[in-house]
Write an enzyme that holds these catalytic residues in place. Structure first.
Site, short mmCIF file in Angstrom:
data_model
loop_
_atom_site.label_atom_id
_atom_site.label_comp_id
_atom_site.label_asym_id
_atom_site.label_seq_id
_atom_site.Cartn_x
_atom_site.Cartn_y
_atom_site.Cartn_z
N SER A 157 0.70 -1.19 0.04
CA SER A 157 0.12 -0.05 -0.21
C SER A 157 0.96 1.19 0.03
O SER A 157 2.01 1.29 0.25
CB SER A 157 -0.89 0.09 1.21
OG SER A 157 -0.07 0.34 2.55
N LYS A 158 0.21 2.37 -0.28
CA LYS A 158 0.88 3.54 -0.15
C LYS A 158 1.53 3.79 1.21
O LYS A 158 2.60 4.32 1.29
CB LYS A 158 -0.06 4.94 -0.32
CG LYS A 158 0.51 6.31 -0.08
CD LYS A 158 -0.46 7.14 -0.48
CE LYS A 158 -0.17 8.62 -0.06
NZ LYS A 158 1.09 8.74 0.88
N ARG A 159 1.03 3.44 2.15
CA ARG A 159 1.80 3.63 3.47
C ARG A 159 2.67 2.87 3.71
O ARG A 159 3.81 3.22 4.30
CB ARG A 159 0.68 3.16 4.50
CG ARG A 159 -0.68 4.05 4.67
CD ARG A 159 -0.71 4.55 5.96
NE ARG A 159 -0.84 3.50 6.98
CZ ARG A 159 -1.90 2.80 6.80
NH1 ARG A 159 -3.00 2.99 6.42
NH2 ARG A 159 -2.12 1.71 8.17
N ASP B 9 5.86 5.01 2.53
CA ASP B 9 5.98 5.94 3.24
C ASP B 9 6.79 5.37 4.61
O ASP B 9 7.98 5.92 4.83
CB ASP B 9 4.97 6.61 3.79
CG ASP B 9 3.96 7.35 2.79
OD1 ASP B 9 4.51 7.59 1.63
OD2 ASP B 9 2.84 7.75 2.92
#
Ligand code: GLU
Length: 510
Positions: A267-269, A272
């Site tokens: 996921s995008k998380r 990060d």
């Protein structure tokens, strides 16, 4: 795999935000499959859910594909004979098919309000059923054209009451279809629900629009992410109910991209948290102005990114890891796409970039670096930069690394590596630098071989090993404790600069 109709495949993203790298992989596999079979790769924008529309997302999709050199033959932003290629612009085409389904008894009107549905869910929950569904069991107690009288239905429609059109699934029917990656898939309609196909605002839902467009665009193969596998049985039924079974596309559902530890979807998380991009290009959220990093802006070559993505879920069955787009087209088959999810490995991604960087001509890399060097006020010519590239390229993962690795070639050392000063700099080392400098000054040629000859002759005369002279010499010229061949470095800097740096070090160091 046998292909017995012209290959037409589509990539059908919804413009709900930036395209995830998993989406790029879907586009890539579609593209490779199309090119391998001499077919067409089509870009279709699926924007029926206007509530999730994000401005800028379409342009982002187009630009991402362009950067990756995944060029649609037909579609949104390109044109073609089956357009328009954006579902909101095809709005008028869908109603007739919803009506066809109503007439043949495969769909029905439903007038239940959001509150009605909430109430049913709450009641089911209280009775111990967690997932209430609108289906063959429950529809009999809902407000729809199966339970209301014909007159009442007509009255509601004439009054303009909000409605949806739902598919009517038979009870206990086995839906079986073949998937090129999963094999035979079989689902019983008892485990499916009566999905909404059309809404009274005139918009179809994803399911109806998707199969109508695949049919009207004569799509031969649907290659898409695994998250759409649960929708496939419904799509198969819709093809059947609409009488299009003979031209139904073949399916291939691609494995998920997993987090580096293999636990769950990437996921995008994760990006990060673990420090890598999950998007091809940088994305600025139009609402929050928040920036999500992209492979392009992080200095990745599009070819390296594509090569890495191709291997996330597919392998050629040989040892070869580096593939150009053309080679991928030749080697790609759906049979070699894995069923199991593919773990993303950021080290491997960097490795790919390093491999592509090593294979780039020095001149091309130098060209790339010149603007940055100019900005930094290093007015070096291209020939000089090319030499630096040749010397330090092996140590770089990204083009910009070359500037860091070779920084001492563009500017005199501002500081001297402290550890090396402590360990290696002493009166003896100082004396070696003095003597070497004197010898260098007499040279009329200053190529690497000339420097090496003088240096080695000096070691011989003094009866000392490289370890006694080399580190101090390197420290004086570069300020560093380690690096590539000193002879090459001296040759790139030239006699004057090398000697000037030695002089400077003698003044500055204790
Ligand atoms: N619009 C869907 C998506 O956003 C496409 C699914 C499909 O390819 O059928 O992924």
């Amino acid at each position: 795999m046998e292909v017995n109709r012209p290959v037409r495949v589509r990539f059908a993203p919804s413009p709900t935000g930036p395209l995830h790298m998993g989406g790029v992989r879907t586009a890539l596999y579609n593209y490779l499959f199309a090119k391998k079979h001499g077919g067409s790769f089509i870009l279709r924008i699926e924007d029926t859910d206007q509530t999730r529309y994000v401005p800028g997302a379409e342009a982002y999709i187009v630009e991402s594909l362009k950067w990756c050199k995944i060029a649609p033959d037909e579609g949104f932003s390109v044109g073609g004979n089956y357009g328009p290629y954006k579902q909101s612009e095809r709005k008028g085409m869908y109603r007739q098919f919803a009506e066809q389904l109503l007439e043949s008894g495969h769909a029905y009107y439903a007038f239940d309000t959001a509150e009605d549905l909430d109430r049913m869910r709450a009641m089911a929950k209280a009775a111990g059923t967690a997932n209430w569904q609108y289906n063959h069991v429950t529809r009999g107690s809902m407000k729809n054209s199966l339970t209301l009288s014909q007159g009442e239905v007509e009255r509601k429609l004439a009054e303009g009451a909000p409605y949806v059109i739902r598919v009517k699934l038979n009870r206990n029917e086995e839906v079986k279809f073949h998937d090129h990656i999963r094999g035979w898939v079989s689902v019983n309609t008892n485990n499916m629900d009566d999905k909404v196909l059309f809404k009274s605002d005139g918009m179809p839902t994803y399911h109806l629009a998707n199969i109508v467009d695949d049919h009207l665009m004569d799509i031969s193969h649907v290659i898409r992410g695994e998250e759409w596998l649960p929708s496939a049985p419904l799509h198969v039924l819709l093809y059947r109910y609409l009488g299009w079974e003979d031209s139904m596309p073949e399916f291939a559902h691609l494995p998920l991209l997993l987090k580096p530890d293999g636990h769950g979807k990437l996921s995008k998380r994760d990006g990060d948290r673990l420090g890598f991009p999950v998007f091809p290009l940088q994305w600025v959220n139009p609402e929050t102005q928040e920036i999500a990093s992209g492979y392009r802006e992080q200095g990745y070559f599009a070819e390296a990114f594509i090569n890495m993505l191709a291997f996330l879920g597919w392998n050629p069955g040989t040892e070869q890891e580096l593939f150009s787009m053309q080679e991928l087209i030749e080697a790609f088959t759906l049979e070699r796409v894995n069923k199991a999810g593919a773990k993303y490995d950021h080290e491997k991604t960097k490795w790919y970039n390093q491999q592509y960087l090593r294979r780039k001509p020095d001149a091309e890399l130098a060209e790339h670096l010149l603007p940055t060097l100019e900005q930094q006020q290093h007015h070096t010519g291209k020939a000089f930069v090319e030499k630096v590239v040749a010397l330090v390229k092996e140590r770089a993962y990204f083009v910009q690394d070359i500037l860091n690795e070779g920084a001492y070639l563009f500017a005199r050392p501002a500081v001297y590596d402290e550890k090396t000063v402590q360990k290696k700099w002493n009166p003896e080392a100082r004396q070696h630098v003095v003597s070497l400098k004197t010898r260098f000054e007499t040279l009329s040629y200053f190529e690497a071989e000339d420097v090496e000859k003088v240096f080695k002759a000096y070691l011989g005369e003094q009866g000392v090993g490289f370890g006694k002279v080399g580190p101090g010499f390197r420290l004086a010229v570069t300020g560093k404790g380690m690096g590539p061949s000193m002879f090459d470095i001296c040759a790139i800097l030239g006699k004057q600069e090398t000697c000037a740096r030695m002089e400077l070090a003698l003044e500055r160091l204790p």
